[in-house]
Design a protein around this motif. Structure first.
Motif, PDB file in Angstrom:
ATOM      1  N   LEU A 169     -30.953  12.566 -24.968  1.00 27.09           N
ATOM      2  CA  LEU A 169     -32.299  12.264 -25.444  1.00 27.09           C
ATOM      3  C   LEU A 169     -32.388  12.537 -26.941  1.00 27.09           C
ATOM      4  CD1 LEU A 169     -34.485  13.803 -22.591  1.00 27.09           C
ATOM      5  CD2 LEU A 169     -33.693  11.457 -22.826  1.00 27.09           C
ATOM      6  N   ALA A 170     -33.273  11.796 -27.612  1.00 24.99           N
ATOM      7  CA  ALA A 170     -33.462  11.956 -29.049  1.00 24.99           C
ATOM      8  C   ALA A 170     -34.889  11.603 -29.397  1.00 24.99           C
ATOM      9  CB  ALA A 170     -32.490  11.077 -29.831  1.00 24.99           C
ATOM     10  N   LEU A 171     -35.375  12.144 -30.519  1.00 22.60           N
ATOM     11  CA  LEU A 171     -36.715  11.815 -30.989  1.00 22.60           C
ATOM     12  C   LEU A 171     -36.808  10.323 -31.274  1.00 22.60           C
ATOM     13  CD1 LEU A 171     -37.449  14.798 -33.415  1.00 22.60           C
ATOM     14  CD2 LEU A 171     -38.299  14.467 -31.085  1.00 22.60           C
ATOM     15  N   GLY A 172     -37.908   9.731 -30.866  1.00 21.77           N
ATOM     16  CA  GLY A 172     -38.108   8.300 -31.056  1.00 21.77           C
ATOM     17  C   GLY A 172     -37.526   7.442 -29.950  1.00 21.77           C
ATOM     18  N   GLN A 173     -36.820   8.038 -29.009  1.00 17.93           N
ATOM     19  CA  GLN A 173     -36.221   7.263 -27.921  1.00 17.93           C
ATOM     20  C   GLN A 173     -37.303   6.722 -26.998  1.00 17.93           C
ATOM     21  OE1 GLN A 173     -33.067   9.318 -25.946  1.00 17.93           O
ATOM     22  NE2 GLN A 173     -33.043   7.941 -24.187  1.00 17.93           N
ATOM     23  N   ALA A 174     -37.124   5.505 -26.533  1.00 21.61           N
ATOM     24  CA  ALA A 174     -38.111   4.854 -25.672  1.00 21.61           C
ATOM     25  C   ALA A 174     -37.936   5.300 -24.232  1.00 21.61           C
ATOM     26  CB  ALA A 174     -37.990   3.342 -25.780  1.00 21.61           C
ATOM     27  N   VAL A 175     -39.059   5.583 -23.566  1.00 17.18           N
ATOM     28  CA  VAL A 175     -39.088   5.895 -22.145  1.00 17.18           C
ATOM     29  C   VAL A 175     -40.244   5.119 -21.529  1.00 17.18           C
ATOM     30  CG1 VAL A 175     -38.063   8.192 -22.408  1.00 17.18           C
ATOM     31  CG2 VAL A 175     -40.543   7.912 -22.556  1.00 17.18           C
ATOM     32  N   SER A 176     -40.255   5.074 -20.216  1.00 12.33           N
ATOM     33  CA  SER A 176     -41.353   4.411 -19.505  1.00 12.33           C
ATOM     34  C   SER A 176     -42.023   5.420 -18.592  1.00 12.33           C
ATOM     35  CB  SER A 176     -40.837   3.219 -18.697  1.00 12.33           C
ATOM     36  OG  SER A 176     -39.899   3.641 -17.715  1.00 12.33           O
ATOM     37  N   LEU A 177     -43.352   5.317 -18.508  1.00 13.93           N
ATOM     38  CA  LEU A 177     -44.150   6.232 -17.712  1.00 13.93           C
ATOM     39  C   LEU A 177     -44.678   5.496 -16.491  1.00 13.93           C
ATOM     40  CD1 LEU A 177     -46.221   7.846 -20.618  1.00 13.93           C
ATOM     41  CD2 LEU A 177     -43.954   8.498 -19.791  1.00 13.93           C
ATOM     42  N   HIS A 178     -44.530   6.113 -15.326  1.00 11.80           N
ATOM     43  CA  HIS A 178     -44.981   5.515 -14.066  1.00 11.80           C
ATOM     44  C   HIS A 178     -45.943   6.490 -13.400  1.00 11.80           C
ATOM     45  CE1 HIS A 178     -41.588   2.540 -14.151  1.00 11.80           C
ATOM     46  NE2 HIS A 178     -41.065   3.490 -14.900  1.00 11.80           N
ATOM     47  N   CYS A 179     -47.044   5.973 -12.902  1.00 14.22           N
ATOM     48  CA  CYS A 179     -48.017   6.815 -12.208  1.00 14.22           C
ATOM     49  C   CYS A 179     -48.734   5.979 -11.169  1.00 14.22           C
ATOM     50  CB  CYS A 179     -49.009   7.439 -13.182  1.00 14.22           C
ATOM     51  SG  CYS A 179     -49.974   6.241 -14.132  1.00 14.22           S
ATOM     52  N   ASP A 180     -49.305   6.644 -10.182  1.00 16.83           N
ATOM     53  CA  ASP A 180     -50.035   5.957  -9.123  1.00 16.83           C
ATOM     54  C   ASP A 180     -51.323   5.368  -9.675  1.00 16.83           C
ATOM     55  OD1 ASP A 180     -48.043   6.780  -7.421  1.00 16.83           O
ATOM     56  OD2 ASP A 180     -49.147   8.562  -6.738  1.00 16.83           O
ATOM     57  N   GLY A 181     -51.532   4.096  -9.416  1.00 17.21           N
ATOM     58  CA  GLY A 181     -52.754   3.442  -9.845  1.00 17.21           C
ATOM     59  C   GLY A 181     -52.768   3.015 -11.293  1.00 17.21           C
ATOM     60  N   CYS A 182     -51.650   3.186 -12.026  1.00 16.23           N
ATOM     61  CA  CYS A 182     -51.616   2.807 -13.434  1.00 16.23           C
ATOM     62  C   CYS A 182     -51.184   1.363 -13.648  1.00 16.23           C
ATOM     63  CB  CYS A 182     -50.668   3.730 -14.203  1.00 16.23           C
ATOM     64  SG  CYS A 182     -51.253   5.434 -14.303  1.00 16.23           S
ATOM     65  N   GLY A 183     -50.733   0.705 -12.593  1.00 12.43           N
ATOM     66  CA  GLY A 183     -50.277  -0.677 -12.764  1.00 12.43           C
ATOM     67  C   GLY A 183     -48.890  -0.715 -13.366  1.00 12.43           C
ATOM     68  N   ALA A 184     -48.723  -1.528 -14.356  1.00 10.37           N
ATOM     69  CA  ALA A 184     -47.421  -1.686 -14.995  1.00 10.37           C
ATOM     70  C   ALA A 184     -47.018  -0.396 -15.692  1.00 10.37           C
ATOM     71  CB  ALA A 184     -47.466  -2.837 -15.994  1.00 10.37           C
ATOM     72  N   PRO A 185     -45.712  -0.132 -15.795  1.00 15.12           N
ATOM     73  CA  PRO A 185     -45.258   1.071 -16.501  1.00 15.12           C
ATOM     74  C   PRO A 185     -45.754   1.090 -17.941  1.00 15.12           C
ATOM     75  CG  PRO A 185     -43.466   0.077 -15.263  1.00 15.12           C
ATOM     76  CD  PRO A 185     -44.590  -0.907 -15.221  1.00 15.12           C
ATOM     77  N   LEU A 186     -45.954   2.279 -18.447  1.00 21.36           N
ATOM     78  CA  LEU A 186     -46.430   2.455 -19.823  1.00 21.36           C
ATOM     79  C   LEU A 186     -45.242   2.765 -20.716  1.00 21.36           C
ATOM     80  CD1 LEU A 186     -48.893   3.244 -17.874  1.00 21.36           C
ATOM     81  CD2 LEU A 186     -49.816   4.412 -19.865  1.00 21.36           C
ATOM     82  N   ALA A 187     -45.131   2.055 -21.809  1.00 15.45           N
ATOM     83  CA  ALA A 187     -44.076   2.330 -22.781  1.00 15.45           C
ATOM     84  C   ALA A 187     -44.469   3.513 -23.642  1.00 15.45           C
ATOM     85  CB  ALA A 187     -43.813   1.104 -23.642  1.00 15.45           C
ATOM     86  N   ALA A 188     -43.526   4.396 -23.884  1.00 19.19           N
ATOM     87  CA  ALA A 188     -43.774   5.574 -24.710  1.00 19.19           C
ATOM     88  C   ALA A 188     -42.499   5.926 -25.466  1.00 19.19           C
ATOM     89  CB  ALA A 188     -44.229   6.759 -23.860  1.00 19.19           C
ATOM     90  N   ARG A 189     -42.651   6.790 -26.445  1.00 17.38           N
ATOM     91  CA  ARG A 189     -41.508   7.259 -27.224  1.00 17.38           C
ATOM     92  C   ARG A 189     -41.544   8.777 -27.319  1.00 17.38           C
ATOM     93  NH1 ARG A 189     -38.379   3.590 -29.565  1.00 17.38           N
ATOM     94  NH2 ARG A 189     -39.132   1.434 -29.676  1.00 17.38           N
ATOM     95  N   ILE A 190     -40.382   9.371 -27.283  1.00 15.84           N
ATOM     96  CA  ILE A 190     -40.264  10.823 -27.331  1.00 15.84           C
ATOM     97  C   ILE A 190     -40.663  11.311 -28.718  1.00 15.84           C
ATOM     98  CG2 ILE A 190     -38.659  12.759 -27.197  1.00 15.84           C
ATOM     99  CD1 ILE A 190     -37.096  11.218 -25.118  1.00 15.84           C
ATOM    100  N   THR A 191     -41.600  12.241 -28.755  1.00 19.40           N
ATOM    101  CA  THR A 191     -42.088  12.787 -30.030  1.00 19.40           C
ATOM    102  C   THR A 191     -41.748  14.254 -30.208  1.00 19.40           C
ATOM    103  OG1 THR A 191     -44.228  13.274 -28.980  1.00 19.40           O
ATOM    104  CG2 THR A 191     -44.007  11.151 -30.126  1.00 19.40           C
ATOM    105  N   ARG A 192     -41.287  14.896 -29.151  1.00 23.72           N
ATOM    106  CA  ARG A 192     -40.964  16.315 -29.265  1.00 23.72           C
ATOM    107  C   ARG A 192     -39.946  16.692 -28.218  1.00 23.72           C
ATOM    108  NH1 ARG A 192     -44.880  21.455 -27.687  1.00 23.72           N
ATOM    109  NH2 ARG A 192     -43.367  23.094 -28.133  1.00 23.72           N
TER     110      ARG A 192
END
Length: 337
Positions: free
Chosen positions: A264-287
């Motif tokens: 893992l590295a700062l700025g690396q892209a990840v996807s967030l999945h949760c119940d009822g959120c629909g499509a995965p959310l794109a996010a980036r590692i900040t810490r």
């Protein structure tokens, strides 16, 4: 897929060594086949949504006088949030304003001469002295003529000359007084008066600031997450009265095992999945935390090294962050390449 497991040994019958070996090999093969047919585990981590709250407090203490907002309410930037009682601050402000007015008046007084009426009194005194000097000179001239005729003694002339000099000196004194009355105060007095006025102005600004701090407003547009006091309660200085959650101020927090941390590295892209959120959310590692922790807490040993984890935070774009709620469970996965 069906697997034929070896028959268990019959009770009370001793199995031979070859039979036991065959049984162990068959069990190992069955386990391997089951593992090969089950789907591989997804690469990811469990986490939750965390809000970056803005807790609003007043730097001064006081009784909560007004709380016009409530939890869950959306407020705009600059909207009033709460007010503390401010009778003492209002009185201090009025006192500071009066002190400033007095010091400014004194400073202006040092920049000008005496008042017109005071000058008029001095001018009247000068006119009187001028008339007395003219009368003394006239009397002296008349007595000098009589003295030449032998009717006045020299001592009398000496008295008249002294009277003329006294009248002229009085006239010169009043002329000087008029010139001084038209002048401002001495430079040192003027500087001191203006410095006092400046100090009074600074004291007024402090009083205004203290009064303004008793009424807090929203620094940004946000949603009131929670309120901690009710009207009438005493609030200590610096104690938050409520918490705001600005738009988009939600992040993902998850924990990564020590062995996975190098990937893992700062700025690396990840996807967030949760119940009822629909499509995965794109996010980036900040810490990525610089200190490890244990989940659950254990005494460190080489055998427990697998439980050593590092906290990682990732932020979605503000538009997607609105889909998350603080405390919501999340599944975090590596973003597909």
């Amino acid at each position: 897929m069906r697997f034929l497991a070896p028959h268990p040994p019959r009770p009370g019958r001793l199995q031979s060594a070859p039979a036991l070996a065959t049984l162990a090999v068959s069990a190992a093969m069955a386990t391997a086949l089951l593992a090969g047919c089950s789907p591989p585990p997804a690469t990811g981590w469990s986490g939750y949504a965390e809000g970056d709250y803005v807790r609003i407090a007043a730097p001064l203490a006081g009784t909560l006088a007004a709380l016009p907002v409530q939890a869950g309410q959306a407020v705009a930037a600059g909207a009033p949030l709460f007010t503390l009682e401010a009778e003492a601050e209002q009185a201090a402000l009025a006192e500071a304003q009066a002190r400033l007015a007095a010091s400014q008046a004194q400073a202006r007084n040092t920049d000008t001469g005496r008042r017109r009426d005071e000058l008029a009194v001095t001018q009247a005194q000068r006119s009187q002295a001028q008339a007395q000097a003219a009368l003394a000179r006239s009397e002296l001239a008349r007595q000098q003529q009589l003295q030449r005729q032998g009717f006045v003694s020299p001592a009398r002339l000496d008295d008249l000359q002294a009277a003329v000099q006294q009248a002229e000196a009085r006239l010169a004194e009043l002329d000087a007084a008029l010139r001084v009355a038209a002048l401002p105060a001495r430079p040192g007095e003027r500087e001191a008066a203006h410095a006092t006025a400046g100090a009074a102005a600074q004291a007024l600004q402090q009083s205004q600031w203290r009064l303004a701090q008793k009424a807090q407003r929203a620094p940004v547009a946000a949603v009131v997450s929670d309120t901690y006091y009710r009207v009438g309660e005493w609030v200590a200085a610096g104690t938050p009265v409520l918490a705001l959650l600005p738009a988009g101020a939600v992040k993902a927090r998850f924990f990564v095992a020590q062995a996975e941390l190098p990937g893992l590295a700062l700025g690396q892209a990840v996807s967030l999945h949760c119940d009822g959120c629909g499509a995965p959310l794109a996010a980036r590692i900040t810490r990525i935390a610089t200190e490890a922790e244990y989940t659950p807490p254990v005494i460190y040993s080489n055998a427990q090294r697998a439980r050593l984890v590092f906290m990682v935070e990732a932020r979605p774009v503000p538009a997607d962050a609105a889909r998350l709620k603080p405390g919501q469970p999340l599944d975090v996965r590596r973003a597909p390449a």
